[in-house]
Write an enzyme that holds these catalytic residues in place. Structure first.
Site, PDB file in Angstrom:
ATOM      1  N   CYS A 124       0.850  -1.280  -0.202  1.00 54.48           N
ATOM      2  CA  CYS A 124       0.173   0.085  -0.346  1.00 54.48           C
ATOM      3  C   CYS A 124       0.831   0.908   0.320  1.00 54.48           C
ATOM      4  O   CYS A 124       2.096   1.731   0.709  1.00 54.48           O
ATOM      5  CB  CYS A 124      -1.004   0.433   1.618  1.00 54.48           C
ATOM      6  SG  CYS A 124      -1.995   1.401   1.207  1.00 54.48           S
ATOM      7  N   GLY A 181      -4.084  -2.961   1.192  1.00 56.41           N
ATOM      8  CA  GLY A 181      -4.206  -1.361  -0.068  1.00 56.41           C
ATOM      9  C   GLY A 181      -5.478  -0.878   0.280  1.00 56.41           C
ATOM     10  O   GLY A 181      -6.011  -1.013   1.141  1.00 56.41           O
ATOM     11  N   GLU A 182      -5.666   0.489  -0.426  1.00 58.83           N
ATOM     12  CA  GLU A 182      -5.995   1.176  -0.452  1.00 58.83           C
ATOM     13  C   GLU A 182      -7.106   0.673  -1.710  1.00 58.83           C
ATOM     14  O   GLU A 182      -6.545   0.931  -2.919  1.00 58.83           O
ATOM     15  CB  GLU A 182      -5.221   2.789  -0.494  1.00 58.83           C
ATOM     16  CG  GLU A 182      -6.616   3.475  -1.001  1.00 58.83           C
ATOM     17  CD  GLU A 182      -7.323   4.120   0.573  1.00 58.83           C
ATOM     18  OE1 GLU A 182      -7.364   3.849   1.599  1.00 58.83           O
ATOM     19  OE2 GLU A 182      -8.635   4.303  -0.267  1.00 58.83           O
ATOM     20  N   HIS A 238      -8.967   7.583  12.572  1.00 58.12           N
ATOM     21  CA  HIS A 238      -8.083   6.848  13.615  1.00 58.12           C
ATOM     22  C   HIS A 238      -8.041   8.445  14.661  1.00 58.12           C
ATOM     23  O   HIS A 238      -6.936   8.360  15.303  1.00 58.12           O
ATOM     24  CB  HIS A 238      -7.279   6.387  12.704  1.00 58.12           C
ATOM     25  CG  HIS A 238      -7.486   5.047  12.063  1.00 58.12           C
ATOM     26  ND1 HIS A 238      -9.210   4.330  12.622  1.00 58.12           N
ATOM     27  CD2 HIS A 238      -6.839   4.444  11.085  1.00 58.12           C
ATOM     28  CE1 HIS A 238      -8.666   3.329  11.690  1.00 58.12           C
ATOM     29  NE2 HIS A 238      -7.700   3.000  10.774  1.00 58.12           N
ATOM     30  N   CYS A 355      -4.619  -8.315   8.357  1.00 62.93           N
ATOM     31  CA  CYS A 355      -3.936  -8.635   6.507  1.00 62.93           C
ATOM     32  C   CYS A 355      -2.897  -7.643   6.885  1.00 62.93           C
ATOM     33  O   CYS A 355      -2.615  -6.744   7.639  1.00 62.93           O
ATOM     34  CB  CYS A 355      -5.462  -7.698   5.775  1.00 62.93           C
ATOM     35  SG  CYS A 355      -6.830  -8.742   5.641  1.00 62.93           S
TER      36      CYS A 355
HETATM   37  N1  SAH Z   1      -6.950   1.218   2.962  1.00 62.96           N
HETATM   38  C1  SAH Z   1      -7.846   0.382   3.950  1.00 62.96           C
HETATM   39  C2  SAH Z   1      -8.428  -0.495   3.992  1.00 62.96           C
HETATM   40  C3  SAH Z   1      -7.607  -2.152   4.612  1.00 62.96           C
HETATM   41  S1  SAH Z   1      -7.180  -1.365   6.095  1.00 62.96           S
HETATM   42  C4  SAH Z   1      -8.206   1.850   5.281  1.00 62.96           C
HETATM   43  O1  SAH Z   1      -6.868   1.580   5.458  1.00 62.96           O
HETATM   44  O2  SAH Z   1      -9.555   1.875   5.499  1.00 62.96           O
HETATM   45  C5  SAH Z   1      -8.384  -2.103   6.724  1.00 62.96           C
HETATM   46  C6  SAH Z   1      -8.402  -1.352   8.226  1.00 62.96           C
HETATM   47  O3  SAH Z   1      -7.524  -2.100   9.386  1.00 62.96           O
HETATM   48  C7  SAH Z   1      -8.592   0.038   8.211  1.00 62.96           C
HETATM   49  O4  SAH Z   1      -9.163   0.989   9.198  1.00 62.96           O
HETATM   50  C8  SAH Z   1      -7.151   0.711   9.212  1.00 62.96           C
HETATM   51  O5  SAH Z   1      -6.496   1.397   9.396  1.00 62.96           O
HETATM   52  C9  SAH Z   1      -7.130  -0.499  10.171  1.00 62.96           C
HETATM   53  N2  SAH Z   1      -5.385  -1.196  10.429  1.00 62.96           N
HETATM   54  C10 SAH Z   1      -4.586  -1.163   9.443  1.00 62.96           C
HETATM   55  N3  SAH Z   1      -3.457  -1.986  10.755  1.00 62.96           N
HETATM   56  C11 SAH Z   1      -4.207  -2.158  11.607  1.00 62.96           C
HETATM   57  C12 SAH Z   1      -3.648  -2.449  13.233  1.00 62.96           C
HETATM   58  N4  SAH Z   1      -2.226  -2.543  13.534  1.00 62.96           N
HETATM   59  N5  SAH Z   1      -4.382  -2.858  14.426  1.00 62.96           N
HETATM   60  C13 SAH Z   1      -6.013  -2.832  14.098  1.00 62.96           C
HETATM   61  N6  SAH Z   1      -6.580  -2.078  12.891  1.00 62.96           N
HETATM   62  C14 SAH Z   1      -5.534  -1.156  12.161  1.00 62.96           C
HETATM   63 FE1  SF4 Z   2      -3.309   1.840   3.831  1.00 67.74          FE
HETATM   64 FE2  SF4 Z   2      -5.642   1.458   4.762  1.00 67.74          FE
HETATM   65 FE3  SF4 Z   2      -2.438   0.012   5.430  1.00 67.74          FE
HETATM   66 FE4  SF4 Z   2      -3.576   2.609   5.870  1.00 67.74          FE
HETATM   67  S1  SF4 Z   2      -4.155   1.044   6.686  1.00 67.74           S
HETATM   68  S2  SF4 Z   2      -1.528   2.018   4.899  1.00 67.74           S
HETATM   69  S3  SF4 Z   2      -4.164   2.501   3.796  1.00 67.74           S
HETATM   70  S4  SF4 Z   2      -3.502  -0.525   4.264  1.00 67.74           S
END
Ligand code: SAH
Ligand code: SF4
Length: 384
Positions: A124, A181-182, A238, A355
């Site tokens: 991403c 990914g976004e 966030h 993920c």
């Molecule tokens: N890129 C998109 C979708 C994928 S991430 C986005 O950022 O929305 C999906 C969600 O998982 C997002 O809300 C992201 O902020 C959250 N996320 C990422 N890493 C995380 C972690 N370590 N703990 C909890 N949530 C997390």
């Molecule tokens: Fe990408 Fe979503 Fe992770 Fe931010 S939280 S780096 S947008 S996958």
């Protein structure tokens, strides 16, 4: 950026595009529906399984399209009903697809609610400071076919597990685009893939059961609002102020809250449906009563649901989740004001955290074995 492997996955073709390709090849239009039926209803694993197609057509299809754009290399089932599939693409890139089972009260696991979480990119580009998926930047976009094929892989796993689920994608309750990914950074492939997943000739998955999560790409949120299909939207907020949000999300510098929030409002007014604000709780960063109060005001104004997610630690990153009592206090501020809000409790339900981490670990192991492992184009010009 490298392009997707060739030949293209057939799962990226719509009924219209496949019909055109076939007609250009001198084939009657009805062949397109036969092929799609083999792909999505019967889930054929080989071209030669498509026995009602002439042999020369099968040979042409094999030369023109890829039927197996990803291979399942790991299926990690956890005790808490989360099933993580690690898939390898043709160029050896790795992606994750997750199945989350939430048991229904009083009935067995067979009747659990199933949510599928899919990826849209390898890595991403958004560089959120807390996220495993973005740690090594963006490698490439997935093609529409690679996005769709994740669902075929899920179906195959489910078919093997419970034959009764076969051909019933309706046995999945929700699809969330919250993997690696976004999604809105790979807009065209995403919309094409979701159209295929939604179509009657595809997997027939209702648009209202599909949720897209975005870190906040404002122009694409507005564009999505104008699409005919009514997908649900979740915003990774966030931070309830620019000051907090920009510490962990570089995207906030390009599209601060003053631009993001009106776009979200536009979306929810256009669709007439509640959107979700996702809010990871990170100790000492955004778990204060001030942030809770500001989030409450934003959620009220947008008439949004709030999903609080206790942070899941990522190896190598400094962030921690706050203690449960602090999480609950934060939730209480929202509830006291009548805001619809939930706090995720079980680790297994925390799809998103799953993920990116499995892929990262496997990539690291690969790199240790071969120091010349595949390079990553970190930091593409996404905010341009
Ligand atoms: N890129 C998109 C979708 C994928 S991430 C986005 O950022 O929305 C999906 C969600 O998982 C997002 O809300 C992201 O902020 C959250 N996320 C990422 N890493 C995380 C972690 N370590 N703990 C909890 N949530 C997390
Ligand atoms: Fe990408 Fe979503 Fe992770 Fe931010 S939280 S780096 S947008 S996958």
């Amino acid at each position: 950026m490298k392009s997707a492997p060739n030949p293209p996955a057939i799962h990226g073709e719509t009924l219209a595009s496949l019909t055109t390709r076939l007609q250009e090849h001198g084939q009657p239009a009805f062949r397109a529906r036969q092929i799609l039926d083999w792909l999505y209803k019967k889930r054929a694993a080989a071209w030669d399984d498509m026995t009602n197609l002439p042999r020369d057509l099968r040979a042409w299809l094999a030369d023109t399209f890829d039927l197996v754009p990803s291979a399942l290399i790991l299926d990690r089932q956890s005790t808490d009903a989360t099933d993580k599939l690690l898939l390898e693409l043709r160029d050896r890139s790795l992606i994750e697809t997750v199945i989350i089972r939430a048991p229904q009260v009083g009935v067995g696991m067979e009747h659990s609610r199933k949510t599928i979480c899919i990826s849209t990119q390898v890595g991403c580009a958004m560089g959120c400071k807390f996220c495993a998926s973005g740690l090594a930047g963006l490698k490439r976009n997935l093609s529409a076919g690679e996005i769709v094929h994740q669902l075929i892989q899920v179906c195959r796993q489910e078919d093997a597990r419970t034959p009764r689920a076969r051909a019933e994608l309706a046995s999945f309750d929700n699809l969330v685009v919250m993997g690696m990914g976004e999604p809105l950074h790979n807009y065209d492939a995403l919309i094409c893939a979701l159209t295929i997943l939604n179509a009657g000739w595809g997997l027939g998955f209702g648009a209202r059961r599909i949720t897209l999560s975005t870190s906040g790409l404002v122009p694409q949120i507005r564009r999505l609002a104008d699409e005919p299909l009514g997908f649900r939207l979740a915003i990774s907020l966030h931070g309830a102020t620019d000051e907090v949000r920009e510490q962990i999300m570089p995207v906030n510098q390009r599209w601060p809250l003053a631009e993001l929030l009106p776009a979200v409002k536009y979306f929810s007014e256009k669709h007439g449906r509640m959107i979700t604000l996702e809010f990871i709780l990170i100790a000492g960063l955004n778990d204060t009563s001030d942030q809770a109060g500001r989030l409450r005001d934003l959620a009220r104004d947008l008439h949004a649901h709030v999903n609080l997610i206790p942070y899941n630690t990522v190896e190598g990153l400094p962030w921690q989740r706050p203690p449960l009592s602090r999480q609950q206090r934060f939730l209480q501020v929202l509830h006291d004001a009548g805001v619809s809000a939930t706090l995720r409790r079980e680790k297994g339900q925390d799809i998103a955290a799953a993920c990116g981490q499995l892929r990262l670990k496997t990539e690291k192991e690969r790199a240790a074995r071969s120091p010349d492992g595949p390079a990553t184009d970190a930091g593409a010009a996404v905010f341009a």
